[in-house]
Structure formats: structure tokens, C-alpha cells
Design a protein around this motif. Sequence first.
Motif, PDB file in Angstrom:
ATOM      1  N   GLU A   1       0.853  -1.192   0.000  1.00 57.20           N
ATOM      2  CA  GLU A   1       0.000   0.000   0.000  1.00 57.20           C
ATOM      3  C   GLU A   1       0.887   1.240   0.000  1.00 57.20           C
ATOM      4  O   GLU A   1       1.134   1.865   1.021  1.00 57.20           O
ATOM      5  CB  GLU A   1      -0.937   0.003   1.210  1.00 57.20           C
ATOM      6  CG  GLU A   1      -2.016   1.069   1.156  1.00 57.20           C
ATOM      7  CD  GLU A   1      -2.893   0.936  -0.064  1.00 57.20           C
ATOM      8  OE1 GLU A   1      -2.940   1.904  -0.841  1.00 57.20           O
ATOM      9  OE2 GLU A   1      -3.523  -0.104  -0.250  1.00 57.20           O
ATOM     10  N   LEU A   2       1.389   1.571  -1.173  1.00 52.66           N
ATOM     11  CA  LEU A   2       2.335   2.668  -1.313  1.00 52.66           C
ATOM     12  C   LEU A   2       1.708   4.001  -0.930  1.00 52.66           C
ATOM     13  O   LEU A   2       0.510   4.225  -1.104  1.00 52.66           O
ATOM     14  CB  LEU A   2       2.841   2.741  -2.758  1.00 52.66           C
ATOM     15  CG  LEU A   2       3.580   1.514  -3.283  1.00 52.66           C
ATOM     16  CD1 LEU A   2       3.962   1.727  -4.746  1.00 52.66           C
ATOM     17  CD2 LEU A   2       4.820   1.219  -2.453  1.00 52.66           C
ATOM     18  N   GLU A   3       2.555   4.887  -0.455  1.00 52.80           N
ATOM     19  CA  GLU A   3       2.104   6.238  -0.131  1.00 52.80           C
ATOM     20  C   GLU A   3       1.964   7.020  -1.428  1.00 52.80           C
ATOM     21  O   GLU A   3       2.901   7.109  -2.210  1.00 52.80           O
ATOM     22  CB  GLU A   3       3.109   6.907   0.807  1.00 52.80           C
ATOM     23  CG  GLU A   3       3.247   6.181   2.136  1.00 52.80           C
ATOM     24  CD  GLU A   3       4.425   6.668   2.952  1.00 52.80           C
ATOM     25  OE1 GLU A   3       5.118   7.586   2.494  1.00 52.80           O
ATOM     26  OE2 GLU A   3       4.653   6.125   4.038  1.00 52.80           O
TER      27      GLU A   3
ATOM     28  N   THR B   1       0.938   9.847   3.718  1.00 49.22           N
ATOM     29  CA  THR B   1       2.168  10.508   4.172  1.00 49.22           C
ATOM     30  C   THR B   1       3.160  10.600   3.019  1.00 49.22           C
ATOM     31  O   THR B   1       4.371  10.559   3.220  1.00 49.22           O
ATOM     32  CB  THR B   1       2.787   9.744   5.358  1.00 49.22           C
ATOM     33  OG1 THR B   1       2.986   8.369   4.989  1.00 49.22           O
ATOM     34  CG2 THR B   1       1.886   9.802   6.576  1.00 49.22           C
ATOM     35  N   TYR B   2       2.643  10.698   1.821  1.00 49.74           N
ATOM     36  CA  TYR B   2       3.486  10.735   0.631  1.00 49.74           C
ATOM     37  C   TYR B   2       4.473  11.904   0.678  1.00 49.74           C
ATOM     38  O   TYR B   2       4.115  13.037   0.963  1.00 49.74           O
ATOM     39  CB  TYR B   2       2.614  10.846  -0.615  1.00 49.74           C
ATOM     40  CG  TYR B   2       3.389  11.166  -1.871  1.00 49.74           C
ATOM     41  CD1 TYR B   2       4.162  10.186  -2.498  1.00 49.74           C
ATOM     42  CD2 TYR B   2       3.375  12.440  -2.413  1.00 49.74           C
ATOM     43  CE1 TYR B   2       4.895  10.476  -3.643  1.00 49.74           C
ATOM     44  CE2 TYR B   2       4.093  12.743  -3.561  1.00 49.74           C
ATOM     45  CZ  TYR B   2       4.858  11.761  -4.169  1.00 49.74           C
ATOM     46  OH  TYR B   2       5.588  12.050  -5.291  1.00 49.74           O
TER      47      TYR B   2
ATOM     48  N   GLY C   1      10.544   9.940  -2.036  1.00 55.91           N
ATOM     49  CA  GLY C   1      10.480   8.775  -1.170  1.00 55.91           C
ATOM     50  C   GLY C   1      10.444   7.479  -1.969  1.00 55.91           C
ATOM     51  O   GLY C   1      10.705   7.455  -3.178  1.00 55.91           O
ATOM     52  N   TYR C   2      10.080   6.401  -1.305  1.00 53.16           N
ATOM     53  CA  TYR C   2      10.091   5.071  -1.925  1.00 53.16           C
ATOM     54  C   TYR C   2       9.201   5.005  -3.167  1.00 53.16           C
ATOM     55  O   TYR C   2       9.592   4.441  -4.190  1.00 53.16           O
ATOM     56  CB  TYR C   2       9.657   4.033  -0.886  1.00 53.16           C
ATOM     57  CG  TYR C   2       9.662   2.606  -1.385  1.00 53.16           C
ATOM     58  CD1 TYR C   2      10.856   1.954  -1.696  1.00 53.16           C
ATOM     59  CD2 TYR C   2       8.466   1.898  -1.522  1.00 53.16           C
ATOM     60  CE1 TYR C   2      10.866   0.629  -2.143  1.00 53.16           C
ATOM     61  CE2 TYR C   2       8.458   0.576  -1.958  1.00 53.16           C
ATOM     62  CZ  TYR C   2       9.659  -0.052  -2.268  1.00 53.16           C
ATOM     63  OH  TYR C   2       9.658  -1.353  -2.711  1.00 53.16           O
ATOM     64  N   THR C   3       8.009   5.596  -3.077  1.00 50.45           N
ATOM     65  CA  THR C   3       7.103   5.565  -4.232  1.00 50.45           C
ATOM     66  C   THR C   3       7.734   6.234  -5.445  1.00 50.45           C
ATOM     67  O   THR C   3       7.709   5.694  -6.560  1.00 50.45           O
ATOM     68  CB  THR C   3       5.761   6.246  -3.898  1.00 50.45           C
ATOM     69  OG1 THR C   3       5.154   5.595  -2.772  1.00 50.45           O
ATOM     70  CG2 THR C   3       4.808   6.180  -5.079  1.00 50.45           C
TER      71      THR C   3
ATOM     72  N   LEU D   1       1.284  15.646  -5.017  1.00 53.66           N
ATOM     73  CA  LEU D   1       1.529  16.664  -3.995  1.00 53.66           C
ATOM     74  C   LEU D   1       1.994  15.987  -2.714  1.00 53.66           C
ATOM     75  O   LEU D   1       1.395  14.995  -2.288  1.00 53.66           O
ATOM     76  CB  LEU D   1       0.239  17.438  -3.708  1.00 53.66           C
ATOM     77  CG  LEU D   1      -0.524  17.972  -4.930  1.00 53.66           C
ATOM     78  CD1 LEU D   1      -1.906  18.450  -4.501  1.00 53.66           C
ATOM     79  CD2 LEU D   1       0.264  19.091  -5.587  1.00 53.66           C
ATOM     80  N   ASP D   2       3.047  16.522  -2.091  1.00 51.78           N
ATOM     81  CA  ASP D   2       3.503  15.893  -0.845  1.00 51.78           C
ATOM     82  C   ASP D   2       2.542  16.245   0.294  1.00 51.78           C
ATOM     83  O   ASP D   2       1.649  17.080   0.156  1.00 51.78           O
ATOM     84  CB  ASP D   2       4.941  16.270  -0.519  1.00 51.78           C
ATOM     85  CG  ASP D   2       5.132  17.739  -0.172  1.00 51.78           C
ATOM     86  OD1 ASP D   2       4.161  18.407   0.241  1.00 51.78           O
ATOM     87  OD2 ASP D   2       6.270  18.222  -0.310  1.00 51.78           O
ATOM     88  N   ARG D   3       2.719  15.573   1.423  1.00 49.83           N
ATOM     89  CA  ARG D   3       1.734  15.708   2.495  1.00 49.83           C
ATOM     90  C   ARG D   3       1.640  17.122   3.043  1.00 49.83           C
ATOM     91  O   ARG D   3       0.555  17.565   3.431  1.00 49.83           O
ATOM     92  CB  ARG D   3       2.025  14.719   3.617  1.00 49.83           C
ATOM     93  CG  ARG D   3       3.342  14.892   4.336  1.00 49.83           C
ATOM     94  CD  ARG D   3       3.409  13.914   5.483  1.00 49.83           C
ATOM     95  NE  ARG D   3       4.728  13.871   6.098  1.00 49.83           N
ATOM     96  CZ  ARG D   3       5.019  13.106   7.144  1.00 49.83           C
ATOM     97  NH1 ARG D   3       4.092  12.340   7.667  1.00 49.83           N
ATOM     98  NH2 ARG D   3       6.232  13.093   7.649  1.00 49.83           N
ATOM     99  N   ALA D   4       2.765  17.856   3.078  1.00 49.10           N
ATOM    100  CA  ALA D   4       2.717  19.231   3.575  1.00 49.10           C
ATOM    101  C   ALA D   4       1.873  20.107   2.658  1.00 49.10           C
ATOM    102  O   ALA D   4       1.053  20.909   3.116  1.00 49.10           O
ATOM    103  CB  ALA D   4       4.132  19.791   3.695  1.00 49.10           C
ATOM    104  N   GLU D   5       2.063  19.949   1.352  1.00 48.76           N
ATOM    105  CA  GLU D   5       1.292  20.750   0.404  1.00 48.76           C
ATOM    106  C   GLU D   5      -0.173  20.330   0.398  1.00 48.76           C
ATOM    107  O   GLU D   5      -1.075  21.176   0.296  1.00 48.76           O
ATOM    108  CB  GLU D   5       1.889  20.627  -1.000  1.00 48.76           C
ATOM    109  CG  GLU D   5       1.186  21.461  -2.063  1.00 48.76           C
ATOM    110  CD  GLU D   5       1.195  22.949  -1.790  1.00 48.76           C
ATOM    111  OE1 GLU D   5       0.420  23.670  -2.463  1.00 48.76           O
ATOM    112  OE2 GLU D   5       1.966  23.420  -0.918  1.00 48.76           O
ATOM    113  N   MET D   6      -0.433  19.029   0.529  1.00 45.97           N
ATOM    114  CA  MET D   6      -1.822  18.581   0.622  1.00 45.97           C
ATOM    115  C   MET D   6      -2.492  19.186   1.853  1.00 45.97           C
ATOM    116  O   MET D   6      -3.636  19.648   1.778  1.00 45.97           O
ATOM    117  CB  MET D   6      -1.896  17.046   0.676  1.00 45.97           C
ATOM    118  CG  MET D   6      -1.680  16.380  -0.669  1.00 45.97           C
ATOM    119  SD  MET D   6      -2.070  14.599  -0.684  1.00 45.97           S
ATOM    120  CE  MET D   6      -0.631  13.937   0.179  1.00 45.97           C
TER     121      MET D   6
END
Length: 203
Positions: free
Chosen positions: A89-91, A131-132, A136-138, A156-161
Motif C-alpha cells: 500500500e504505497l504512499e 504521508t506521501y 520517497g520510496y514511491t 503533492l507531498d503531504r505538507a502541500e496537501m
Amino acid sequence: METTTPTPAEVGRRATEILALIKGTEEFSRLERSSQAYTDCWATFTGYPLVANWDLTSDTPPLFEEALRVLALKSAVFELSDGDEHVAELEISAPVDEMVHAVLAQYTLCQRLTERIGIGFVHMTDQERFTYEVDGYTDQCYRAAGWGEPNRRYWLDRAEMGRRLDILGRKYESIGIQAEGRSHRFTFEELTPTEAATTRATV
């Protein structure tokens, strides 16, 4: 026994094969068409609206491709990790995840397609983390598959989301929609413009 996470190179190589298999099935053209149809049925308040200047018509086709890539990556990780659902279950970014839901909603086709090529689509809400992070790994697996850089319009990374969700939340609340679309106090008792015009005409 702890699962060993497969390397991005392994995942990318297998995901490329899986994506080609998916697109080579006789079910694919219908999956492509049906996943992008009836879009009013599956849009949410916190997925697609995070995309700047969102346009359903122009953004749906590229998002469909991103969703296919994600499903291929997840299937590859699932296979290479001996069926570890949590690792697979990839981020991913919320707008991409929403299109994944649209694809998986085509249940009959997905079942037929995956059985034909001998893979499994992996997606469970209780495993999602949102937490994308960029690079990262994905992202590493995505690049290893030869697909280049993830499209930052949708990835979009988690901070921007989180930042965009705050903005959306304030805008929603200004028109009476609470908790990012999870509740409202609309009674639907007021007349629509058409009803109001009809009422005036008959008075």
C-alpha cells in the motif's frame, strides 16, 4: 517474520511489465472508458479539488494514466514482497488516489483483467497513510519503472496537501459545508431559481 521491502529497481522492472500486460488485455479499452465516465458519481471534496485550477475534462485522462501506474507499482510490490499488503500500500497523493478508486470501482472488469494476466490489484483503505513525500520510496519505484518524474500537478507531498486542505476547508465553511465535506446544515427547502421563476409566473 519481517518482510523485506523490494528495491525500487526490482519494483520498477516488474511494474513496467505489469502495466504493459494491463494495457494489452482485451478489457483495457473498456476499463479506460468506463473509469473516466460518470465522473459526477465519484468526485470528493478532498481529492481532485486539491489540484490547482482543476478541470475534470482535461485532468481526467492524465490522472487515469497515473492511477494505472500506481496499481502496477502496488501489484509489483505485493508480488515481490510475498503478498505483504501493508508494504504494497504505497504512499501516494490524494488526487491520484481518488482516480485509483475510480478505476477499482469497475469491479467486474478489474476482476476479469487481473485474472487474465495473473496479478492482483492492491488497495485497502485501512492501510492508507497519506504521508506521501517527494523522492520517497514511491517516487524511486516510479522513476525505476522508466516513467520519469511524477507529474507534480497531481503528485503533492503531504505538507502541500495539508496546506491546500486548510484553504479548501475555509472556502467550504464559507458556504456552509463543514468538516471538509463531511457535514452540512442544508435543508433544501428554499426554491431553486427555476422553481422561483415558475412561482412568480403563476402569481
